[in-house]
Design an enzyme around this catalytic site. Structure first.
Site, PDB file in Angstrom:
ATOM      1  N   GLY A 265      -0.324  -9.343 -12.020  1.00  0.00           N
ATOM      2  CA  GLY A 265      -1.026  -9.034 -13.072  1.00  0.00           C
ATOM      3  C   GLY A 265      -1.039  -9.531 -13.959  1.00  0.00           C
ATOM      4  O   GLY A 265       0.245 -10.332 -14.484  1.00  0.00           O
ATOM      5  N   SER A 266      -0.599  -8.617 -15.065  1.00  0.00           N
ATOM      6  CA  SER A 266      -0.014  -9.453 -16.307  1.00  0.00           C
ATOM      7  C   SER A 266       1.141  -8.988 -17.056  1.00  0.00           C
ATOM      8  O   SER A 266       1.575  -8.531 -16.726  1.00  0.00           O
ATOM      9  CB  SER A 266      -0.919  -8.828 -17.472  1.00  0.00           C
ATOM     10  N   GLU A 293       4.364 -11.910  -9.744  1.00  0.00           N
ATOM     11  CA  GLU A 293       3.362 -13.582 -10.318  1.00  0.00           C
ATOM     12  C   GLU A 293       2.892 -12.610 -11.295  1.00  0.00           C
ATOM     13  O   GLU A 293       2.273 -11.912 -11.691  1.00  0.00           O
ATOM     14  CB  GLU A 293       2.856 -14.067  -8.804  1.00  0.00           C
ATOM     15  N   CYS A 327      -5.272 -17.406 -13.708  1.00  0.00           N
ATOM     16  CA  CYS A 327      -3.584 -17.559 -14.207  1.00  0.00           C
ATOM     17  C   CYS A 327      -3.621 -18.419 -13.631  1.00  0.00           C
ATOM     18  O   CYS A 327      -2.511 -19.307 -14.880  1.00  0.00           O
ATOM     19  CB  CYS A 327      -2.513 -16.204 -13.277  1.00  0.00           C
TER      20      CYS A 327
HETATM   21  P1  NAD Z   1      -3.247  -6.434 -15.578  1.00  0.00           P
HETATM   22  O1  NAD Z   1      -2.205  -6.252 -15.676  1.00  0.00           O
HETATM   23  O2  NAD Z   1      -4.477  -5.749 -16.879  1.00  0.00           O
HETATM   24  O3  NAD Z   1      -3.941  -5.470 -13.962  1.00  0.00           O
HETATM   25  C1  NAD Z   1      -2.888  -5.820 -12.643  1.00  0.00           C
HETATM   26  C2  NAD Z   1      -2.225  -4.091 -12.131  1.00  0.00           C
HETATM   27  O4  NAD Z   1      -1.772  -4.033 -12.247  1.00  0.00           O
HETATM   28  C3  NAD Z   1      -4.351  -3.795 -11.897  1.00  0.00           C
HETATM   29  O5  NAD Z   1      -3.886  -2.928 -10.748  1.00  0.00           O
HETATM   30  C4  NAD Z   1      -3.977  -2.527 -12.866  1.00  0.00           C
HETATM   31  O6  NAD Z   1      -4.723  -1.633 -12.298  1.00  0.00           O
HETATM   32  C5  NAD Z   1      -2.616  -2.036 -13.073  1.00  0.00           C
HETATM   33  N1  NAD Z   1      -1.951  -1.764 -14.471  1.00  0.00           N
HETATM   34  C6  NAD Z   1      -2.660  -1.646 -14.851  1.00  0.00           C
HETATM   35  N2  NAD Z   1      -1.824  -1.260 -16.365  1.00  0.00           N
HETATM   36  C7  NAD Z   1      -0.401  -0.777 -15.462  1.00  0.00           C
HETATM   37  C8  NAD Z   1       0.516   0.383 -15.758  1.00  0.00           C
HETATM   38  N3  NAD Z   1       0.898   0.722 -16.602  1.00  0.00           N
HETATM   39  N4  NAD Z   1       1.168  -0.013 -14.263  1.00  0.00           N
HETATM   40  C9  NAD Z   1       1.035  -0.206 -13.321  1.00  0.00           C
HETATM   41  N5  NAD Z   1      -0.185  -1.296 -12.880  1.00  0.00           N
HETATM   42  C10 NAD Z   1      -0.493  -0.846 -13.782  1.00  0.00           C
HETATM   43  O7  NAD Z   1      -4.189  -7.317 -14.887  1.00  0.00           O
HETATM   44  P2  NAD Z   1      -5.492  -8.201 -14.347  1.00  0.00           P
HETATM   45  O8  NAD Z   1      -6.543  -8.107 -15.442  1.00  0.00           O
HETATM   46  O9  NAD Z   1      -6.037  -7.275 -13.485  1.00  0.00           O
HETATM   47  O10 NAD Z   1      -5.565  -9.667 -14.268  1.00  0.00           O
HETATM   48  C11 NAD Z   1      -4.906 -10.765 -14.842  1.00  0.00           C
HETATM   49  C12 NAD Z   1      -4.002 -11.323 -15.177  1.00  0.00           C
HETATM   50  O11 NAD Z   1      -3.032 -11.315 -13.894  1.00  0.00           O
HETATM   51  C13 NAD Z   1      -3.701 -12.110 -16.041  1.00  0.00           C
HETATM   52  O12 NAD Z   1      -2.333 -12.037 -16.925  1.00  0.00           O
HETATM   53  C14 NAD Z   1      -3.245 -13.176 -14.544  1.00  0.00           C
HETATM   54  O13 NAD Z   1      -2.285 -14.485 -15.068  1.00  0.00           O
HETATM   55  C15 NAD Z   1      -2.239 -12.470 -13.981  1.00  0.00           C
HETATM   56  N6  NAD Z   1      -2.779 -12.903 -12.367  1.00  0.00           N
HETATM   57  C16 NAD Z   1      -1.300 -13.622 -11.823  1.00  0.00           C
HETATM   58  C17 NAD Z   1      -1.513 -14.629 -10.941  1.00  0.00           C
HETATM   59  C18 NAD Z   1       0.003 -14.925 -10.502  1.00  0.00           C
HETATM   60  O14 NAD Z   1      -0.120 -15.821  -9.027  1.00  0.00           O
HETATM   61  N7  NAD Z   1       1.040 -15.512 -11.568  1.00  0.00           N
HETATM   62  C19 NAD Z   1      -2.921 -14.333  -9.867  1.00  0.00           C
HETATM   63  C20 NAD Z   1      -3.452 -14.044 -10.509  1.00  0.00           C
HETATM   64  C21 NAD Z   1      -3.844 -13.138 -11.917  1.00  0.00           C
END
Ligand code: NAD
Length: 543
Positions: A265-266, A293, A327
């Site tokens: 995620g982010s 990641e 990503c």
């Molecule tokens: P996000 O960080 O908003 O959410 C990811 C997950 O984290 C979700 O399940 C969300 O509900 C959860 N989450 C959100 N806030 C949280 C908190 N405070 N505590 C715990 N969990 C929490 O990301 P997204 O919008 O779902 O995905 C996009 C991001 O993911 C982009 O930054 C992208 O670059 C990254 N990404 C990276 C890869 C990689 O392999 N490097 C792959 C896919 C996506």
């Protein structure tokens, strides 16, 4: 213990179906899409043997048609998270003791179910609720997830087979034990394959899991649970909760048996989780493994010796496939001045032919971004670029959220290599280009390396081999996945292990043995056949 040293089935990548007009897969996918689009499903939580319907129903709406409802998910509470932890811990003894060939068989069966009877369903779910076009759904939800499941069987057995040497009279062995306690997977919206792989890769190695998918991906998450259950995954091994991220993380991380986090995620969320884990280190029974990641600001740098059409195609595909919500998506490009006019012409030709709309119409290359927040974020960058003295909109720039969250593929041209959209992750169909003087190639490589905090993917285009070699060296730490004369997206399991460094993650390479190794704790066993009976070594004897 197994009564044989088994060889696992030969593994190769799942063939990507074309969905070209007239093919049977196109017909089946379209029919499944249409049927599912009319239905209203309910997605429960899966906790131990229970299918939990909380009654607190949240709508699931397609991003490309946000007034339409395709289902509801039953949002859970912290009591559900606690129940999921208990269910996982209860399942641990039997699952951890299960011989590896049984775990392999479950996930190989899951892969075959996805390749066959569930292929259209998981692709349609991904098209409907994550707005992927048919091809993007196929390479993600079907093929990449199938590959993760099959290749991980191969990698798991490679790990088990990696044993130390033994000298005369002793036998050394290592056991790859699952982590003590339970593990936690948090997954993003943008890849169905990642959301299935994160909990599965930990379960592969004998771990039990609490899995929290993104609320934007619950539709295809439900299909994943259906497949895992049909494949015979025992209750409690993967528990899916549909709860808020921050509260769930708090409940999990404050548990003494929390043993590992598998996050995608982010960057900001991951950093906060890492800190939270550190703050609770004194209550944990073991040092939790942390794999994350995260974000990217992925680059394409093109030397004057590159082919303009190849560069333009890589930019269009790399930046705009799945609306730039990868990503790995190209989001900043550095193009040599003498190449730019040709690249610009080729990009214009391509962009003029791109249509935007629902994934139900297979001719649409681009569909909607995931939600209102993402729409507003993209629009914000575009609106600011329109007003900026340092930037102009070269292509696109229209945004329309009346029916769906549609953002036109947009190219911003900037005269400032540190302009905000050259530095920050946007996660949408917005590409920023900086045109550099031909003589400034080396300076530009330095710019590429130092402009952003991220280091996920990047691509270099050139025909001159000396130039390529310079770039490969200068950009050594700028990307965990580096491409030469290719777009920076589309990593394939088993071929390009995926992950980035710096602010992009711990670089544990999803879909590789390196990742699976994070989910085991090795016990080294030394067995001596004829133990010593006298403490004295020969050197102690008198002359
Ligand atoms: P996000 O960080 O908003 O959410 C990811 C997950 O984290 C979700 O399940 C969300 O509900 C959860 N989450 C959100 N806030 C949280 C908190 N405070 N505590 C715990 N969990 C929490 O990301 P997204 O919008 O779902 O995905 C996009 C991001 O993911 C982009 O930054 C992208 O670059 C990254 N990404 C990276 C890869 C990689 O392999 N490097 C792959 C896919 C996506």
């Amino acid at each position: 213990m197994p009564k044989g040293i088994y060889q696992v089935p030969f593994v190769s990548n799942e063939p990507v179906l074309s969905y070209a007009p007239g093919t049977s897969e196109r017909e089946e996918l379209l029919a499944t899409y249409k049927k599912m689009y009319k239905q209203v499903i309910e997605v429960p939580q899966y906790i131990g043997s229970k299918v939990v319907k909380s009654g607190n129903k949240k709508e699931i709406r397609p991003p490309h048609d946000h007034k339409h409802i395709v289902g509801y998910y039953h949002a859970g509470t912290q009591a559900d998270v606690k129940a999921a932890i208990d269910a996982a811990l209860k399942a641990r003894k039997d699952w951890a003791a299960m011989e590896w060939q049984n775990r392999a068989a479950i996930f190989l069966k899951a892969a075959d179910l996805l390749a066959g009877p569930y292929r259209a369903k998981i692709n349609a779910a991904t098209m409907i609720a994550q707005s992927k076009n048919a091809f993007q759904a196929e390479i993600d939800a079907a093929c990449e997830l199938i590959d993760f499941l099959r290749f991980n069987v191969e990698f798991m057995t490679q790990i088990y087979a990696d044993q130390p040497i033994s000298s005369d009279g002793i036998w050394n062995r290592v056991e790859y034990r699952p982590l003590e306690g339970f593990t936690f997977a948090i997954t993003p919206f943008n890849f169905t394959a990642i959301s299935g792989n994160l909990p599965a890769s930990m379960a592969f190695m004998g771990n039990v899991v609490v899995w929290k998918p993104s609320d934007k991906q619950v539709y295809s998450a439900e299909v994943i649970m259906e497949v895992f259950r049909e494949a015979g995954l025992p209750d409690g091994v993967i528990n899916m909760v549909l709860t808020g991220g921050a509260e769930t993380a708090k409940t999990v991380i404050e548990h003494p048996d929390f043993a590992g986090l598998h996050f995608t995620g982010s960057t900001s969320v991951f950093k906060a989780l890492w800190k939270q884990i550190g703050d609770n280190i004194n209550i944990h029974k073991t040092y939790p493994r942390i794999v994350g990641e995260t974000g990217g600001k992925d680059f394409v740098v093109a030397h004057k010796s590159a082919d303009a059409q190849e560069v333009a195609t890589a930019l269009i595909r790399g930046a705009f496939e799945y609306q730039g919500q990868k990503c790995s998506a190209a989001s900043r490009a550095y193009i040599s001045k003498s190449l730019w006019t040709k690249v610009e012409k080729e990009m214009k030709k391509a962009l003029d032919s791109i249509t935007i709309g629902s994934p139900e119409d297979f001719s649409n290359f681009v569909t909607a971004v995931i939600d209102e927040n993402s729409f507003n974020k993209c629009k914000g960058y575009i609106d600011r670029a329109k007003k900026s003295k340092k930037a102009e909109i070269a292509f696109g720039g229209k945004c329309d959220d009346k029916v769906g969250y549609f953002v036109e593929p947009t190219v911003i041209l900037t005269t400032d290599p540190h302009y905000e959209s050259m530095v920050e992750e946007i996660f949408g169909p917005v590409l920023t280009i900086y045109v550099f003087e031909d003589k400034d190639w080396n300076k530009t490589l330095e710019l590429v390396d130092t402009t952003s905090d991220y280091a996920l993917t990047g691509a270099i285009f050139a025909k001159d081999r000396y130039v390529l070699n310079e770039g490969i060296k200068a950009l050594e730490n700028s990307a965990g996945n580096f491409y030469i004369n290719d777009k920076p997206t589309g990593a394939v399991v088993g071929q390009q292990p995926f992950g980035g460094a710096r602010a992009s993650g711990t670089n544990d390479k999803a879909g590789s043995a390196m990742n699976l190794l994070r989910w085991v704790s090795v016990r080294t066993v030394k067995e001596t056949f004829v133990p010593a009976k006298d403490y004295r070594y020969p050197f102690l004897a008198k002359d």
